[in-house]
Design a protein around this motif. Structure first.
Motif, short mmCIF file in Angstrom:
data_model
loop_
_atom_site.label_atom_id
_atom_site.label_comp_id
_atom_site.label_asym_id
_atom_site.label_seq_id
_atom_site.Cartn_x
_atom_site.Cartn_y
_atom_site.Cartn_z
N ASN A 135 0.83 -1.21 0.00
CA ASN A 135 0.00 0.00 0.00
C ASN A 135 0.86 1.26 0.00
N VAL A 136 1.87 1.28 0.85
CA VAL A 136 2.73 2.46 0.96
C VAL A 136 3.51 2.67 -0.33
N SER A 137 4.02 1.60 -0.90
CA SER A 137 4.76 1.72 -2.15
C SER A 137 3.86 2.20 -3.28
N GLY A 138 2.64 1.68 -3.33
CA GLY A 138 1.70 2.12 -4.35
C GLY A 138 1.41 3.61 -4.24
N TYR A 139 1.27 4.09 -3.02
CA TYR A 139 1.05 5.52 -2.80
C TYR A 139 2.26 6.32 -3.27
N GLY A 140 3.45 5.85 -2.95
CA GLY A 140 4.67 6.54 -3.36
C GLY A 140 4.80 6.64 -4.87
N ILE A 141 4.45 5.57 -5.56
CA ILE A 141 4.49 5.58 -7.03
C ILE A 141 3.53 6.63 -7.56
N GLU A 142 2.34 6.68 -7.01
CA GLU A 142 1.34 7.66 -7.47
C GLU A 142 1.80 9.08 -7.19
N GLN A 143 2.50 9.31 -6.08
CA GLN A 143 3.03 10.64 -5.80
C GLN A 143 4.05 11.05 -6.86
N LEU A 144 4.99 10.15 -7.16
CA LEU A 144 6.00 10.46 -8.17
C LEU A 144 5.36 10.74 -9.52
N LYS A 145 4.45 9.89 -9.90
CA LYS A 145 3.77 10.05 -11.19
C LYS A 145 3.04 11.39 -11.25
N GLY A 146 2.39 11.76 -10.16
CA GLY A 146 1.69 13.05 -10.10
C GLY A 146 2.64 14.23 -10.24
N ARG A 147 3.79 14.13 -9.61
CA ARG A 147 4.76 15.23 -9.70
C ARG A 147 5.34 15.32 -11.11
N VAL A 148 5.58 14.18 -11.74
CA VAL A 148 6.06 14.19 -13.13
C VAL A 148 5.02 14.90 -14.00
N CYS A 149 3.76 14.61 -13.77
CA CYS A 149 2.69 15.25 -14.53
C CYS A 149 2.73 16.76 -14.31
N GLN A 150 2.83 17.19 -13.07
CA GLN A 150 2.89 18.63 -12.77
C GLN A 150 4.05 19.30 -13.49
N LEU A 151 5.23 18.70 -13.37
CA LEU A 151 6.41 19.30 -14.00
C LEU A 151 6.29 19.31 -15.51
N SER A 152 5.69 18.27 -16.07
CA SER A 152 5.48 18.21 -17.52
C SER A 152 4.57 19.35 -17.98
N LYS A 153 3.53 19.62 -17.20
CA LYS A 153 2.63 20.73 -17.55
C LYS A 153 3.35 22.07 -17.44
N TYR A 154 4.20 22.23 -16.43
CA TYR A 154 4.99 23.46 -16.31
C TYR A 154 5.91 23.60 -17.53
N GLU A 155 6.51 22.49 -17.93
CA GLU A 155 7.41 22.53 -19.08
C GLU A 155 6.66 22.95 -20.34
N GLN A 156 5.48 22.38 -20.56
CA GLN A 156 4.68 22.75 -21.72
C GLN A 156 4.33 24.23 -21.69
N ALA A 157 3.95 24.73 -20.52
CA ALA A 157 3.61 26.14 -20.40
C ALA A 157 4.82 27.04 -20.68
N ALA A 158 5.97 26.65 -20.14
CA ALA A 158 7.18 27.45 -20.31
C ALA A 158 7.62 27.50 -21.78
N MET A 159 7.36 26.44 -22.50
CA MET A 159 7.77 26.39 -23.91
C MET A 159 6.88 27.26 -24.79
N HIS A 160 5.71 27.62 -24.28
CA HIS A 160 4.79 28.44 -25.06
C HIS A 160 4.96 29.94 -24.82
N PHE A 161 5.88 30.30 -23.92
CA PHE A 161 6.08 31.72 -23.64
C PHE A 161 7.45 32.16 -24.06
#
Length: 143
Positions: A117-143
């Motif tokens: 359970n704890v490992s599954g939660y940790g994986i989801e946290q990492l995946k969520g942060r990758v998503c956030q950073l990816s969205k920031y990257e996309q936004a930064a590339m458009h400005f």
């Protein structure tokens, strides 16, 4: 209440219920999730194989997090790099603190399912942060 939360956590992070989801509104399944789903399927429900699959997924998402972070740092102006660095440090601190909280028996249920359970939660946290950073990257590339 503890039982209800444990059942929700189990349903969310149990490997037999894992299906690779579309990643971060891309319309595609990320290769890390695809591999993870395959490894879980091949595990046959054996705890050691489930944990190995989780370890591989965690390592993969951690590498992806670092890759996306570096790419984002490469395109940001100096002042924004400092802000991102500070935000990432705060996120890492939050992640580590949250993991310690998840290890409490009242949250993750204790017993043999606790590490899964704890490992599954940790994986989801990492995946969520990758998503956030990816969205920031996309936004930064458009400005």
């Amino acid at each position: 209440m503890k039982t209800i939360f444990f059942i929700i956590a189990l349903a969310t992070f149990a490997p037999w219920s894992y299906a690779a989801d579309v990643f971060c509104d891309t319309g595609r399944i990320h290769p890390i999730d695809d591999q993870f789903a395959l490894e879980l399927e091949q595990s046959g429900g054996t705890t050691v194989d489930i944990r190995n699959a989780q370890g591989n997924a965690h390592e993969g998402w951690d590498r992806e997090l670092n890759r996306v972070y570096r790419e984002l740092m490469d395109i940001l102006p100096a002042e924004e790099k400092l802000l991102l660095r500070d935000a990432q440090r705060a996120w890492l601190n939050f992640r580590d603190t949250e993991a310690r909280f998840w290890w409490s028996e009242n949250i993750s249920g204790g017993g043999t399912m606790q590490p899964i359970n704890v490992s599954g939660y940790g994986i989801e946290q990492l995946k969520g942060r990758v998503c956030q950073l990816s969205k920031y990257e996309q936004a930064a590339m458009h400005f």
